[in-house]
Write an enzyme that holds these catalytic residues in place. Structure first.
Site, PDB file in Angstrom:
ATOM      1  N   ASN A   6      46.937 -78.174  69.224  1.00  0.00           N
ATOM      2  CA  ASN A   6      47.875 -79.235  69.572  1.00  0.00           C
ATOM      3  C   ASN A   6      48.172 -80.030  68.305  1.00  0.00           C
ATOM      4  O   ASN A   6      47.313 -80.765  67.821  1.00  0.00           O
ATOM      5  CB  ASN A   6      47.250 -80.122  70.660  1.00  0.00           C
ATOM      6  CG  ASN A   6      48.127 -81.292  71.030  1.00  0.00           C
ATOM      7  OD1 ASN A   6      49.280 -81.384  70.608  1.00  0.00           O
ATOM      8  ND2 ASN A   6      47.585 -82.199  71.833  1.00  0.00           N
ATOM      9  N   LYS A   8      50.227 -82.449  67.993  1.00  0.00           N
ATOM     10  CA  LYS A   8      50.581 -83.852  68.261  1.00  0.00           C
ATOM     11  C   LYS A   8      51.807 -84.227  67.417  1.00  0.00           C
ATOM     12  O   LYS A   8      52.726 -83.432  67.323  1.00  0.00           O
ATOM     13  CB  LYS A   8      49.377 -84.764  68.034  1.00  0.00           C
ATOM     14  CG  LYS A   8      48.141 -84.242  68.788  1.00  0.00           C
ATOM     15  CD  LYS A   8      46.961 -85.156  68.759  1.00  0.00           C
ATOM     16  CE  LYS A   8      45.818 -84.505  69.548  1.00  0.00           C
ATOM     17  NZ  LYS A   8      44.661 -85.388  69.709  1.00  0.00           N
ATOM     18  N   HIS A  88      47.914 -84.865  78.965  1.00  0.00           N
ATOM     19  CA  HIS A  88      47.094 -85.170  77.792  1.00  0.00           C
ATOM     20  C   HIS A  88      46.751 -86.663  77.776  1.00  0.00           C
ATOM     21  O   HIS A  88      47.566 -87.506  78.140  1.00  0.00           O
ATOM     22  CB  HIS A  88      47.829 -84.786  76.503  1.00  0.00           C
ATOM     23  CG  HIS A  88      46.911 -84.805  75.319  1.00  0.00           C
ATOM     24  ND1 HIS A  88      46.596 -85.971  74.651  1.00  0.00           N
ATOM     25  CD2 HIS A  88      46.207 -83.821  74.724  1.00  0.00           C
ATOM     26  CE1 HIS A  88      45.747 -85.692  73.674  1.00  0.00           C
ATOM     27  NE2 HIS A  88      45.492 -84.392  73.700  1.00  0.00           N
ATOM     28  N   GLU A  90      46.593 -88.801  75.498  1.00  0.00           N
ATOM     29  CA  GLU A  90      47.481 -89.691  74.731  1.00  0.00           C
ATOM     30  C   GLU A  90      48.725 -90.041  75.531  1.00  0.00           C
ATOM     31  O   GLU A  90      49.261 -91.140  75.415  1.00  0.00           O
ATOM     32  CB  GLU A  90      47.805 -89.044  73.375  1.00  0.00           C
ATOM     33  CG  GLU A  90      46.606 -89.143  72.441  1.00  0.00           C
ATOM     34  CD  GLU A  90      46.406 -87.975  71.512  1.00  0.00           C
ATOM     35  OE1 GLU A  90      47.365 -87.210  71.275  1.00  0.00           O
ATOM     36  OE2 GLU A  90      45.264 -87.807  71.021  1.00  0.00           O
ATOM     37  N   GLU A 157      38.984 -82.854  78.050  1.00  0.00           N
ATOM     38  CA  GLU A 157      38.978 -83.524  76.747  1.00  0.00           C
ATOM     39  C   GLU A 157      38.550 -84.977  76.936  1.00  0.00           C
ATOM     40  O   GLU A 157      39.383 -85.834  77.262  1.00  0.00           O
ATOM     41  CB  GLU A 157      40.390 -83.524  76.137  1.00  0.00           C
ATOM     42  CG  GLU A 157      40.965 -82.158  75.882  1.00  0.00           C
ATOM     43  CD  GLU A 157      42.082 -82.202  74.841  1.00  0.00           C
ATOM     44  OE1 GLU A 157      41.963 -81.504  73.838  1.00  0.00           O
ATOM     45  OE2 GLU A 157      43.053 -82.963  75.016  1.00  0.00           O
ATOM     46  N   GLY A 163      39.589 -86.918  68.210  1.00  0.00           N
ATOM     47  CA  GLY A 163      39.881 -87.464  66.887  1.00  0.00           C
ATOM     48  C   GLY A 163      38.801 -88.369  66.330  1.00  0.00           C
ATOM     49  O   GLY A 163      39.028 -89.094  65.360  1.00  0.00           O
ATOM     50  N   SER A 193      37.389 -83.137  69.078  1.00  0.00           N
ATOM     51  CA  SER A 193      36.641 -82.956  67.826  1.00  0.00           C
ATOM     52  C   SER A 193      36.029 -81.553  67.672  1.00  0.00           C
ATOM     53  O   SER A 193      34.959 -81.406  67.075  1.00  0.00           O
ATOM     54  CB  SER A 193      35.565 -84.029  67.682  1.00  0.00           C
ATOM     55  OG  SER A 193      36.165 -85.306  67.567  1.00  0.00           O
TER      56      SER A 193
HETATM   57  P1  13P Z   1      40.965 -83.503  68.088  1.00  0.00           P
HETATM   58  O1  13P Z   1      40.594 -82.055  67.970  1.00  0.00           O
HETATM   59  O2  13P Z   1      41.710 -84.027  66.904  1.00  0.00           O
HETATM   60  O3  13P Z   1      39.813 -84.337  68.521  1.00  0.00           O
HETATM   61  O4  13P Z   1      42.051 -83.583  69.300  1.00  0.00           O
HETATM   62  C1  13P Z   1      41.775 -82.979  70.499  1.00  0.00           C
HETATM   63  C2  13P Z   1      42.995 -83.022  71.341  1.00  0.00           C
HETATM   64  O5  13P Z   1      43.414 -84.068  71.792  1.00  0.00           O
HETATM   65  C3  13P Z   1      43.696 -81.752  71.572  1.00  0.00           C
HETATM   66  O6  13P Z   1      44.664 -81.888  72.564  1.00  0.00           O
END
Ligand code: 13P
Length: 233
Positions: A6, A8, A88, A90, A157, A163, A193
């Protein structure tokens, strides 16, 4: 195994092209059997040839119309995109999507037969309340979601692991994935992560069918190393 990246809000079209070419070349050279999905920003949608599956990080539940700033099915169809990420954290917590809106989106894309990578996960304050509060919270993110939809992939997640470099213990991942397995027979991904150095122990767990990777997926070489790990499970 499913290995998903992803991006983002990262990478331009040109950067994505280089990345896709490198990963596709790896997939072909190594005859990769795992399912590889990459979710670039929608500005980088393109035709990337054989190998990985291109997915959309988000789309609105319409074909087209007056929804400023959104993309619909027409914009996905142009590039043959049939995979969409929904729910997701976010989008839930930063962009304010509610479970009701997420379920509408889910059902719209389900009816069109899209592959849906459906994300769930708790914030730290929920995790700290203990396992039963955690499971009760996760259940609220599954309301009106068909967990036996044939093209469903579920990605767990935890928000506090995204992150941050923090990862739940393997016992914690096992527990939640076992609970999810009791609810669905569909593939279960872990995200938060994930990196080359911790992926081996994560994908070795029962009921973990792959990973959804953010930051560590941004370098094609890194991502190819992750694909290699998935191939060896
Ligand atoms: P990270 O791998 O940067 O922690 O992000 C995970 C994520 O949100 C994938 O959709």
């Amino acid at each position: 195994m499913i290995v998903a990246a992803n991006f983002k809000t990262n990478k331009t079209r040109a950067q994505t092209r280089d990345y896709m070419d490198e990963v596709n070349a790896y997939i072909r050279a190594e005859n990769v059997k795992s399912e590889i999905i990459v979710f670039p920003p929608s500005t980088a949608f393109d035709n990337y040839g054989q190998g990985l599956t291109q997915g959309a990080q988000n789309a609105y539940a319409v074909e087209n119309g007056a929804f400023t700033g959104e993309i619909g099915v027409d914009q996905l169809k142009e590039f043959g995109i049939k995979t969409v990420l929904i729910g997701h954290s976010e989008r839930r917590h930063i962009l304010g999507e509610t479970q009701k809106e997420i379920a509408v989106k889910f059902n719209y894309f389900k009816n069109l037969g899209y592959q849906i990578v459906y994300c769930i996960g708790e914030k730290l304050e929920t995790r700290e309340l203990g396992q039963s509060a955690l499971l009760a919270y996760i259940a609220t993110q599954l309301v009106d979601i068909d967990l036996e939809y044939e093209n469903l992939v579920v990605a767990y997640e935890p928000v506090w692991a995204i992150g941050t470099g923090l990862v739940p213990s393997t016992d914690d991942i096992s527990q939640i994935h076992a609970d999810l397995r009791a609810k669905t027979s569909k593939p279960l991904l872990y995200g938060g992560s994930v990196k080359v150095s911790n992926m081996v122990e994560i994908v070795a767990l029962e009921n973990v069918d792959g990973v959804l990777v953010g930051g560590a997926s941004l370098y094609a070489q890194n991502f190819c190393e992750m694909i290699k790990i998935a191939e060896e499970v």
